[in-house]
Scaffold this motif. Structure first.
Motif, PDB file in Angstrom:
ATOM      1  N   SER A  70     -52.265  60.361  61.533  1.00  0.00           N
ATOM      2  CA  SER A  70     -52.627  59.811  62.844  1.00  0.00           C
ATOM      3  C   SER A  70     -54.060  59.284  62.881  1.00  0.00           C
ATOM      4  N   GLU A  71     -54.851  59.709  61.947  1.00  0.00           N
ATOM      5  CA  GLU A  71     -56.261  59.282  61.914  1.00  0.00           C
ATOM      6  C   GLU A  71     -56.469  57.973  61.135  1.00  0.00           C
ATOM      7  N   ILE A  72     -55.441  57.480  60.480  1.00  0.00           N
ATOM      8  CA  ILE A  72     -55.575  56.221  59.706  1.00  0.00           C
ATOM      9  C   ILE A  72     -55.761  55.070  60.689  1.00  0.00           C
ATOM     10  N   PRO A  73     -56.785  54.235  60.491  1.00  0.00           N
ATOM     11  CA  PRO A  73     -56.993  53.081  61.377  1.00  0.00           C
ATOM     12  C   PRO A  73     -55.804  52.136  61.310  1.00  0.00           C
ATOM     13  N   ASP A  74     -55.583  51.469  62.421  1.00  0.00           N
ATOM     14  CA  ASP A  74     -54.458  50.538  62.491  1.00  0.00           C
ATOM     15  C   ASP A  74     -54.584  49.401  61.460  1.00  0.00           C
ATOM     16  N   LYS A  75     -55.836  48.950  61.251  1.00  0.00           N
ATOM     17  CA  LYS A  75     -56.040  47.840  60.299  1.00  0.00           C
ATOM     18  C   LYS A  75     -55.643  48.269  58.896  1.00  0.00           C
ATOM     19  N   GLU A  76     -56.047  49.474  58.483  1.00  0.00           N
ATOM     20  CA  GLU A  76     -55.692  49.958  57.155  1.00  0.00           C
ATOM     21  C   GLU A  76     -54.180  50.150  57.057  1.00  0.00           C
ATOM     22  N   PHE A  77     -53.592  50.704  58.099  1.00  0.00           N
ATOM     23  CA  PHE A  77     -52.153  50.933  58.080  1.00  0.00           C
ATOM     24  C   PHE A  77     -51.396  49.610  57.970  1.00  0.00           C
ATOM     25  N   GLN A  78     -51.852  48.633  58.739  1.00  0.00           N
ATOM     26  CA  GLN A  78     -51.183  47.337  58.703  1.00  0.00           C
ATOM     27  C   GLN A  78     -51.333  46.677  57.338  1.00  0.00           C
ATOM     28  N   ASN A  79     -52.545  46.751  56.708  1.00  0.00           N
ATOM     29  CA  ASN A  79     -52.784  46.152  55.373  1.00  0.00           C
ATOM     30  C   ASN A  79     -51.867  46.772  54.325  1.00  0.00           C
ATOM     31  N   VAL A  80     -51.747  48.123  54.344  1.00  0.00           N
ATOM     32  CA  VAL A  80     -50.910  48.797  53.354  1.00  0.00           C
ATOM     33  C   VAL A  80     -49.448  48.404  53.539  1.00  0.00           C
ATOM     34  N   MET A  81     -48.974  48.374  54.834  1.00  0.00           N
ATOM     35  CA  MET A  81     -47.593  47.997  55.081  1.00  0.00           C
ATOM     36  C   MET A  81     -47.328  46.551  54.620  1.00  0.00           C
ATOM     37  N   THR A  82     -48.254  45.696  54.930  1.00  0.00           N
ATOM     38  CA  THR A  82     -48.089  44.273  54.535  1.00  0.00           C
ATOM     39  C   THR A  82     -48.014  44.142  53.027  1.00  0.00           C
ATOM     40  N   TYR A  83     -48.913  44.832  52.349  1.00  0.00           N
ATOM     41  CA  TYR A  83     -48.949  44.710  50.888  1.00  0.00           C
ATOM     42  C   TYR A  83     -47.689  45.279  50.253  1.00  0.00           C
ATOM     43  N   LEU A  84     -47.238  46.503  50.700  1.00  0.00           N
ATOM     44  CA  LEU A  84     -46.076  47.138  50.094  1.00  0.00           C
ATOM     45  C   LEU A  84     -44.804  46.316  50.321  1.00  0.00           C
ATOM     46  N   THR A  85     -44.663  45.697  51.481  1.00  0.00           N
ATOM     47  CA  THR A  85     -43.471  44.902  51.758  1.00  0.00           C
ATOM     48  C   THR A  85     -43.480  43.565  51.026  1.00  0.00           C
ATOM     49  N   SER A  86     -44.673  43.163  50.468  1.00  0.00           N
ATOM     50  CA  SER A  86     -44.763  41.881  49.751  1.00  0.00           C
ATOM     51  C   SER A  86     -44.435  42.013  48.273  1.00  0.00           C
ATOM     52  N   ILE A  87     -44.300  43.247  47.798  1.00  0.00           N
ATOM     53  CA  ILE A  87     -44.115  43.456  46.364  1.00  0.00           C
ATOM     54  C   ILE A  87     -42.693  43.167  45.913  1.00  0.00           C
ATOM     55  N   PRO A  88     -41.646  43.671  46.547  1.00  0.00           N
ATOM     56  CA  PRO A  88     -40.296  43.404  46.063  1.00  0.00           C
ATOM     57  C   PRO A  88     -39.980  41.909  46.103  1.00  0.00           C
ATOM     58  N   SER A  89     -38.928  41.555  45.411  1.00  0.00           N
ATOM     59  CA  SER A  89     -38.532  40.159  45.369  1.00  0.00           C
ATOM     60  C   SER A  89     -38.001  39.719  46.714  1.00  0.00           C
ATOM     61  N   LEU A  90     -37.903  38.467  46.924  1.00  0.00           N
ATOM     62  CA  LEU A  90     -37.420  37.946  48.193  1.00  0.00           C
ATOM     63  C   LEU A  90     -35.982  38.379  48.462  1.00  0.00           C
ATOM     64  N   GLN A  91     -35.219  38.445  47.375  1.00  0.00           N
ATOM     65  CA  GLN A  91     -33.817  38.851  47.534  1.00  0.00           C
ATOM     66  C   GLN A  91     -33.700  40.295  48.023  1.00  0.00           C
ATOM     67  N   ASP A  92     -34.458  41.213  47.414  1.00  0.00           N
ATOM     68  CA  ASP A  92     -34.421  42.618  47.803  1.00  0.00           C
ATOM     69  C   ASP A  92     -34.993  42.825  49.197  1.00  0.00           C
ATOM     70  N   ALA A  93     -36.083  42.140  49.452  1.00  0.00           N
ATOM     71  CA  ALA A  93     -36.705  42.281  50.775  1.00  0.00           C
ATOM     72  C   ALA A  93     -35.774  41.762  51.876  1.00  0.00           C
ATOM     73  N   GLY A  94     -34.944  40.772  51.560  1.00  0.00           N
ATOM     74  CA  GLY A  94     -34.030  40.230  52.557  1.00  0.00           C
ATOM     75  C   GLY A  94     -32.965  41.220  52.956  1.00  0.00           C
ATOM     76  N   ILE A  95     -32.576  42.149  52.112  1.00  0.00           N
ATOM     77  CA  ILE A  95     -31.578  43.186  52.456  1.00  0.00           C
ATOM     78  C   ILE A  95     -32.140  44.114  53.502  1.00  0.00           C
ATOM     79  N   GLY A  96     -33.398  44.395  53.428  1.00  0.00           N
ATOM     80  CA  GLY A  96     -34.039  45.315  54.357  1.00  0.00           C
ATOM     81  C   GLY A  96     -34.539  46.559  53.653  1.00  0.00           C
ATOM     82  N   PHE A  97     -35.598  47.113  54.233  1.00  0.00           N
ATOM     83  CA  PHE A  97     -36.240  48.278  53.635  1.00  0.00           C
ATOM     84  C   PHE A  97     -35.661  49.568  54.213  1.00  0.00           C
ATOM     85  N   ILE A  98     -35.625  50.619  53.378  1.00  0.00           N
ATOM     86  CA  ILE A  98     -35.277  51.980  53.808  1.00  0.00           C
ATOM     87  C   ILE A  98     -36.563  52.784  53.824  1.00  0.00           C
ATOM     88  N   LEU A  99     -36.850  53.364  55.007  1.00  0.00           N
ATOM     89  CA  LEU A  99     -38.064  54.163  55.139  1.00  0.00           C
ATOM     90  C   LEU A  99     -37.682  55.631  55.084  1.00  0.00           C
TER      91      LEU A  99
END
Length: 1061
Positions: A70-99
């Motif tokens: 809960s103490e993680i800044p929103d900017k850091e959280f958003q950067n990490v989420m953006t980066y992690l979702t950009s790593i898989p291929s477009l095909q895999d990312a199109g199926i959707g992520f499981i959290l």
């Protein structure tokens, strides 16, 4: 192509970041990031991409238990989420992520906040959210109740599954796709994953930068304009090669780094074959392999492009070298062609043609270097064409032009040699004809007339003539028209006239033989009556008076040129003398012909030696002097020889140009009239003064040669010239040549006594001898040391020689005077127009010019104060030079009476010229006085008492006059010479004049030989009225005489009879 749908990463082409279109939950513009940019945020590991996949291939993002979530800044959280979702291929990312949200150790309140925050900030498609709820009883119960009552808060497009245990999680995701902390078997190391991502993205950036660098470099190479000169082309090729090497180095570094990353990615599999590789690891390997393939393709393309570019630059450099060589060779060949085109002279004599042929061969030999270079350059151009050079259209015409220039030059050389060969052949015929004529004339001249008067003598002479005439078939010119036709290509106007003159001389010679034959046949016939043979009178041979050459020319103005060639005595004799005197006339004519032949021989020797002399000078200047400036020979020149060319060679170049351009041509113009050659010498006598400068420099040149004669430079030059003698022998040539002229002139004068140019020859001989004397005197003059003044101020050097000298001075110690009378000094005297110098001769050790003596200056006598006594009792070789009224007397003993006479005569000339100058000045002063009133004389200088004039008796017993002439204004007023036996002392004493007279100036006094009247000198004359200073005491000898003391001043009113004053 990327496997399973390729997506770029970050800004390097390996990551992409645009959000999915139409995503209503997370639709926003997000900037792509790289691991290096958020490395510290990723290290916190509040979320990670393990590489696991769902059953349908959905990428799994794990949110591990992280108390400070809960103490993680929103900017850091958003950067990490953006980066992690950009790593898989477009095909895999199109199926959707499981959290997978692990909150087993957390409280429900935190779970709710975490799920809501993730749902609100997740930037990609979601397929399923799996939450491991807290394991504590209270928290689990609270979560069930809260989830039911707050279900609306968790409404999403994807279901949110609240899981109570890990096994329940395994029902949604296979254990092999879960990490160990979630009860799975997937091998995942967060730090290793972060290291690999950073390395891959760095490598991708390097690949991009390398590609951009190569693209920029390729553009630069493609846009580079080819230079137009060798130096610039070489520079461009060097710079581009250096840049290419740097680019290749960067490319190799990128490949090395890529291969290292790929090896690191494959390392886990290499360590254990049972190790399973997840999809993200496979994607990373594929990405690195694709980047490496791009680099290899880029390198191959660049290498291909560079090879073409380098080839073009190298061909451009070859072309520029070829063009530069072409320009240089063409300039040289054009210059050579111009020289050969201007080389039109076919020669005016056999020796001249041989000299021209030698020059042509030398020219061809020197030109062969340029011709060989041109042919080699043409072959080089052909080789470039065969190698498919890009500038074939430019190279081919130049090769053809070079070949044409070489062929044209070779043709011109061959044509020129052919003409000179023809000229040599013709001049050989002419020389043979002239030689035959000269030998014939010599034969006629050598037959004694008195012996031919007898029948036997006439028959013998007739046989000699007939035998000689038989040789004419081989030596004579047979048909003149045939000569014209055969040698038409070389017959210019001068050569045509020369052929005609030779042919006319040949005809004249044959005519002389026919006449002699006729006369001898008559004498050889049997006599019907006794005949008294009469020999020519002796005076006819000794005196042989003949008309002047001018009368010969006037009487033969209408005769043929052949007669003019022989100066015409024979035909003149035939036309002017009667047949009764034919024998004596023939003898005189033959004698003249003999002298003409001898003059021609002397002239030929003069011309031949002059040409050889000019050629030797040129050989030295080109083979030695010019080579001293040749950079290729600089290493052979010793330090002591550097910058010493002017000392070694003096003004030899000036001498060469005078002889080659002027004097040799003058001599060649006299080839038909040798007796007029004296005029050539007289017209160029001033130019011959250059030899004095050369001879004065000769000692310095000789000294330098002795110091540097072992220098390799001289040996190399001598070897190239193929000289048997060393340079010093050739440096002596000018000295030898100037002395040779007087010998040739003497010979020519010997055979030209009654010719038109005899006076010119005699004058030329005297002038040349004068130059030799001046040269010899100057050589001695420059050897004087210790003289402080300027020797040129003393006037022209008239005589110089060594003498024994005694001194007898009035001033000085008695013993010194007595010793001086018996011990002579050896002195070398230099007689100038204004002074005579006494020097001591000092012999120097050494060889050659270094052995030349030097002269140490001792004293000098001003000629304005000198007197001489020509005869000294007891020795015919002695004479006296005295100074300042015999205060200083020098007894001079010459080596011979002749040398003494020459010196006395020369000194007498100097004194006489001074006397003449003084007389003219005195006459001018007397003329001025005659038009003005006489000045009153001071009483202290009057020789009279009570106003009565008294005569002053002349001192007949004195050898010098006791009076010194004192003029009014002019310093050159002098009295006339004294009586026989009296010598004038030309002294100058200062005298204070009364102020009312305006001041007095000392006058120069007369100098004369005490024996001048005996040798036909000037007679006694009266003194000029004026004031005089007494220079010697004179006692009173009678009542009518006046006693005078040294220093008294008297005024002479007039000189009466018998020399009384």
């Amino acid at each position: 192509m990327r496997p399973r749908g390729e997506r770029a990463l970050g800004c390097c082409g390996l990551c992409t970041c645009p959000a999915a279109a139409g995503d209503e939950i997370m639709h926003q513009d997000i900037v792509p990031l790289c691991a290096a940019d958020i490395q510290e945020q990723l290290k916190k590991r509040f979320a990670y991409l393990s590489g696991g996949r769902g059953q349908d291939g959905s990428p799994v993002i794990t949110f591990p238990d992280y108390p400070a979530f809960s103490e993680i800044p929103d900017k850091e959280f958003q950067n990490v989420m953006t980066y992690l979702t950009s790593i898989p291929s477009l095909q895999d990312a199109g199926i959707g992520f499981i959290l997978v949200i692990d909150r087993r150790q957390d409280r429900w309140t935190s779970v709710k906040a975490s799920v809501l925050r993730i749902a609100a900030s997740f930037p990609a498609n979601l397929q399923l959210v799996l939450v491991l709820r807290p394991t504590g009883f209270f928290q689990r119960t609270l979560s069930d109740i809260a989830f039911k009552f707050n279900r609306d808060d968790f409404k999403m497009k994807v279901p949110v599954m609240m899981l109570s245990s890990v096994p329940e999680l395994h029902g949604y995701i296979d254990k092999s796709q879960l990490t160990e902390d979630l009860g799975g078997t997937l091998d995942y190391c967060h730090s290793r994953w972060l290291c690999h991502r950073t390395a891959i993205e760095s490598f991708a950036l390097m690949v991009k930068q390398t590609a951009q660098m190569l693209q920029t470099f390729g553009t630069e190479l493609a846009e580079t304009e080819l230079p137009n000169d060798v130096q610039s082309t070489s520079l461009v090729l060097s710079v581009h090669t250096e840049k290419k090497a740097k680019a290749k180095e960067d490319l190799q570094l990128a490949l090395k780094e890529g291969n290292g990353i790929l090896e690191s990615l494959r390392e886990p599999l290499a360590e254990s074959t049972s190790h399973s590789v997840n999809q993200d690891q496979l994607d990373n390997q594929a990405t690195v392999q694709r980047l490496l393939a791009q680099l290899n393709e880029t390198e191959a393309a660049f290498d291909e492009f560079w090879a073409k570019h380098q080839q073009k630059l190298e061909q451009c450099l070859q072309l520029r070298h070829f063009e530069q060589g072409f320009r240089e060779v063409k300039t040289t060949l054009d210059s050579m062609s111009q020289k050969i085109a201007a080389f039109t002279d076919v020669g005016n004599s056999l020796a001249h043609v041989q000299h021209l042929l030698k020059d042509l061969s030398s020219f061809e030999e020197k030109s062969s270097v340029a011709v060989d270079r041109a042919r080699a350059l043409s072959l080089e151009g052909q080789q470039l064409i065969e190698n498919k050079h890009y500038a074939v259209d430019s190279i081919h015409p130049k090769c053809e032009e070079l070949q044409h220039l070489c062929d044209h030059f070779a043709t011109e050389i061959t044509r020129r040699r052919g003409l000179l060969s023809k000229s040599l052949e013709l001049h050989s015929l002419l020389e043979m004809s002239m030689k035959w004529c000269d030998e014939g004339i010599f034969l006629l001249a050598s037959q004694p007339v008195d012996k031919c008067q007898s029948q036997d003598g006439a028959e013998a002479a007739l046989q000699e003539i007939e035998k000689f005439l038989e040789t004419g078939a081989e030596n004579k010119i047979q048909e003149l028209n045939k000569i014209y036709k055969e040698y038409e290509c070389i017959l210019n106007q001068d050569l045509l006239e020369h052929v005609q003159k030779v042919f006319q001389k040949q005809e004249s010679t044959e005519e002389m033989f026919h006449r002699r034959q006729a006369s001898l046949k008559k004498l050889a016939a049997k006599q019907t009556r006794p005949v008294q043979p009469v020999a020519p009178r002796p005076e006819a041979l000794t005196k042989s008076p003949s008309p002047s050459p001018g009368s010969w020319r006037s009487s033969e103005s209408s005769s043929s040129e052949g007669s003019a060639l022989r100066r015409g005595p024979y035909r003149r004799a035939k036309s002017e003398m009667s047949e009764s005197r034919q024998g004596r006339t023939s003898s005189t004519g033959d004698e003249e012909e003999s002298l003409a032949i001898l003059r021609r021989h002397v002239m030929n020797e003069l011309l031949d030696t002059e040409r050889a002399y000019v050629e030797e000078l040129l050989c030295v200047l080109e083979g030695y002097a010019a080579e001293m400036d040749n950079p290729l020979m600089a290493h052979l020149i010793s330090t002591g020889l550097q910058n010493k060319k002017s000392i070694l060679f003096g003004n030899m170049e000036e001498i060469y140009h005078f002889h080659n351009r002027i004097f040799l041509r003058d001599l060649e113009s006299c080839i038909d009239c040798p007796e007029l050659v004296g005029r050539c010498f007289l017209e160029r006598m001033e130019e011959f003064q250059i030899y004095e400068k050369y001879c004065q420099n000769k000692p310095r040149s000789e000294s330098l040669w002795r110091q540097c004669s072992d220098c390799p430079f001289f040996q190399e030059c001598q070897k190239k010239l193929d000289h048997k003698l060393s340079l010093d022998s050739y440096l002596l040539k000018p000295v030898q040549r100037i002395t040779k002229y007087q010998l040739l002139l003497k010979e020519m004068l010997k055979y030209s006594k009654n010719c038109e140019g005899a006076e010119d020859l005699q004058e030329a001989l005297s002038s040349i001898l004068g130059i030799l004397k001046a040269v010899n005197d100057s050589m001695h003059l420059i050897a004087i040391t210790g003289y402080d003044g300027n020797l040129s101020d003393l006037g022209k050097l008239l005589m110089q020689g060594s003498f024994s000298v005694w001194t007898d001075h009035k001033k000085g110690h008695t013993k010194v005077k007595e010793l001086a009378r018996f011990k002579p000094m050896q002195r070398h005297l230099f007689l100038h127009e204004k002074a005579v110098l006494f020097c001591k001769k000092r012999e120097e050790n050494g060889e050659g010019y270094e052995k030349a003596p030097s002269y140490s200056y001792k004293q000098s006598l001003n000629m304005t104060a000198v007197g001489i006594t020509e005869n000294v009792k007891g020795d015919a070789k002695k004479f006296e030079i005295w100074y300042n009224a015999r205060e200083e007397v020098y007894i001079i003993q010459a080596p011979t009476p002749e040398i003494k006479a020459a010196w006395v005569n020369e000194i007498r000339k100097v004194l006489t010229s001074q006397l003449q100058a003084c007389r003219e000045a005195s006459q001018h002063r007397a003329l001025e006085q005659s038009h003005s009133l006489p000045l009153p004389a001071p009483s202290s200088t009057s020789p009279t008492k009570g106003g009565n004039s008294r005569n002053v008796k002349k001192l007949e017993d004195r050898k010098t006059d006791p009076l010194s002439l004192e003029g009014y204004v002019s310093s050159s007023s002098l009295p006339k010479p004294p009586e026989k036996g009296k010598g004038w002392s030309k002294t100058s004493h200062s005298l204070e004049a009364p102020e009312e007279d305006g001041g007095w100036s000392s006058a120069e006094e007369l100098i004369n030989s005490s024996d001048a009247e005996e040798d036909g000198g000037l007679g006694p004359g009266k003194l000029v009225p004026g004031k005089y200073t007494v220079v010697m005491d004179d006692e009173k000898e009678g009542p009518d005489t006046l006693a005078m003391r040294t220093g008294d001043m008297v005024e002479v009113v007039e000189e009466g009879a018998e020399g009384l004053w």
